[in-house]
Design an enzyme around this catalytic site. Sequence first.
Site, PDB file in Angstrom:
ATOM      1  N   LEU A  55       0.712  -1.018   0.094  1.00 30.80           N
ATOM      2  CA  LEU A  55      -0.062   0.068   0.162  1.00 30.80           C
ATOM      3  C   LEU A  55       0.910   1.421   0.022  1.00 30.80           C
ATOM      4  O   LEU A  55       0.524   2.349  -0.592  1.00 30.80           O
ATOM      5  CB  LEU A  55      -0.989   0.036   1.214  1.00 30.80           C
ATOM      6  CG  LEU A  55      -1.863   1.137   1.630  1.00 30.80           C
ATOM      7  CD1 LEU A  55      -2.741   1.672   0.428  1.00 30.80           C
ATOM      8  CD2 LEU A  55      -2.457   1.137   2.851  1.00 30.80           C
ATOM      9  N   TYR A  86      -1.526 -10.706  14.747  1.00 30.67           N
ATOM     10  CA  TYR A  86      -1.773  -9.405  14.000  1.00 30.67           C
ATOM     11  C   TYR A  86      -2.979  -8.822  14.454  1.00 30.67           C
ATOM     12  O   TYR A  86      -2.984  -7.686  14.518  1.00 30.67           O
ATOM     13  CB  TYR A  86      -1.446  -9.888  12.519  1.00 30.67           C
ATOM     14  CG  TYR A  86      -2.014  -8.864  11.456  1.00 30.67           C
ATOM     15  CD1 TYR A  86      -1.089  -7.578  11.460  1.00 30.67           C
ATOM     16  CD2 TYR A  86      -3.024  -9.126  10.809  1.00 30.67           C
ATOM     17  CE1 TYR A  86      -1.501  -6.741  10.372  1.00 30.67           C
ATOM     18  CE2 TYR A  86      -3.582  -8.233   9.894  1.00 30.67           C
ATOM     19  CZ  TYR A  86      -2.634  -6.954   9.732  1.00 30.67           C
ATOM     20  OH  TYR A  86      -3.057  -6.253   8.683  1.00 30.67           O
TER      21      TYR A  86
HETATM   22  C1  AKB Z   1      -3.433  -9.914   5.830  1.00 30.56           C
HETATM   23  O1  AKB Z   1      -3.920 -10.804   4.830  1.00 30.56           O
HETATM   24  O2  AKB Z   1      -2.896 -10.292   6.776  1.00 30.56           O
HETATM   25  C2  AKB Z   1      -3.674  -8.666   5.396  1.00 30.56           C
HETATM   26  C3  AKB Z   1      -5.037  -8.094   6.186  1.00 30.56           C
HETATM   27  C4  AKB Z   1      -6.247  -8.441   5.795  1.00 30.56           C
HETATM   28  O3  AKB Z   1      -4.830  -7.254   6.846  1.00 30.56           O
HETATM   29  N1  AKB Z   1      -3.727  -8.433   4.005  1.00 30.56           N
END
Ligand code: AKB
Length: 339
Positions: free
Chosen positions: A40, A168
């Site tokens: 991005l 994440y």
């Molecule tokens: C990922 O797949 O980790 C990213 C997201 C969906 O944040 N593209």
Amino acid sequence: MQNYKSAATIHASEILITSPSIQQLMKKTKILLIGAGGQLGAELTQGLWKIYGQQNVIASDIKDAQGILKEGPYEKFDVMQRDKLFELLKRNEITQVYHLAALLSATGEKDPRWAWKLNMESLLFVLEAAHELKLHKVYWPSSIAAFGPTTPKQNTPQDTIMDPATVYGITKLAGELWCEYYFRRYGVDVRSLRYPGLIGWKTPPGGGTTDYAVDIYFKALKEKKYECFLSPDTYLPMMYMDDAVKATIDLMEAPAEKVKVRTSYNISAMSFCPAQIAATIKKHLPDFTITYQPDFRQSIADSWPKSIDDTAARKDWGWQHQFGLEEMTTDILKNLNSV
Ligand code: AKB
């Protein structure tokens, strides 16, 4: 569709750049984009160049400048160096920060402690800097990964259960709350979007679960076949990069009083599964074949929403997407064929 695209380009450059208020803004606004080397980052940098002028947008990343980023101001820098961040912001009289540097979902699972440290500490450094140095605005991306297995899967609402299953996702949920905290407590104008899978063709993907939908186009053209790490019917929310850049800039340009959500906005464009993207590619490349070999990323994808309700973004600051699966596929294959 082509008309749509050129309208978006005009929106971001000609119209805005010639208006007196934007010329005024160009004088005052100085942007630092952290993590510009990512998928991005490179495209957003170019979008910001068009509005604020190349000299007013400093791209930065831990790596040397690559490709198009070599053409503008660039700082090689590690966002984990707090002092360096403050020094850079002061030296360049930065007024806005876009902080995109992060470990994504699949890479994060390989080193959860590091993902937590990098994603959280860097955000806190940026928020502290925004408060102490009185920056005008901060942008920080959240993700559909902030949702989890017991979140409603279809048309996932703006406000709902959030129980992320990846490190994440945990950093995204915690980060959203930190952003809201800095807004409420210190008045930091921090804005955020919960991105779906982002699909672009200019830079390679960077460790996400949705990255199959980027890779598939490169392999389709090069090898006429693709082995997918998700099962054929895994639906996920997705967005073409042009729309992601537009959404980000539209949110950042919106008057502050229109930005009512200070955690992060749901944002949506399309939703599809690997079998559907493969069928769409096959219309252009009849010899293309796909096989399926799901790996650890399948359970990550299964924990995420299948589609997103972005009514709040549409209502509050006028979000509108432009690309669906067919238009995106035509555009990507046309562009990749001509590079
Ligand atoms: C990922 O797949 O980790 C990213 C997201 C969906 O944040 N593209």
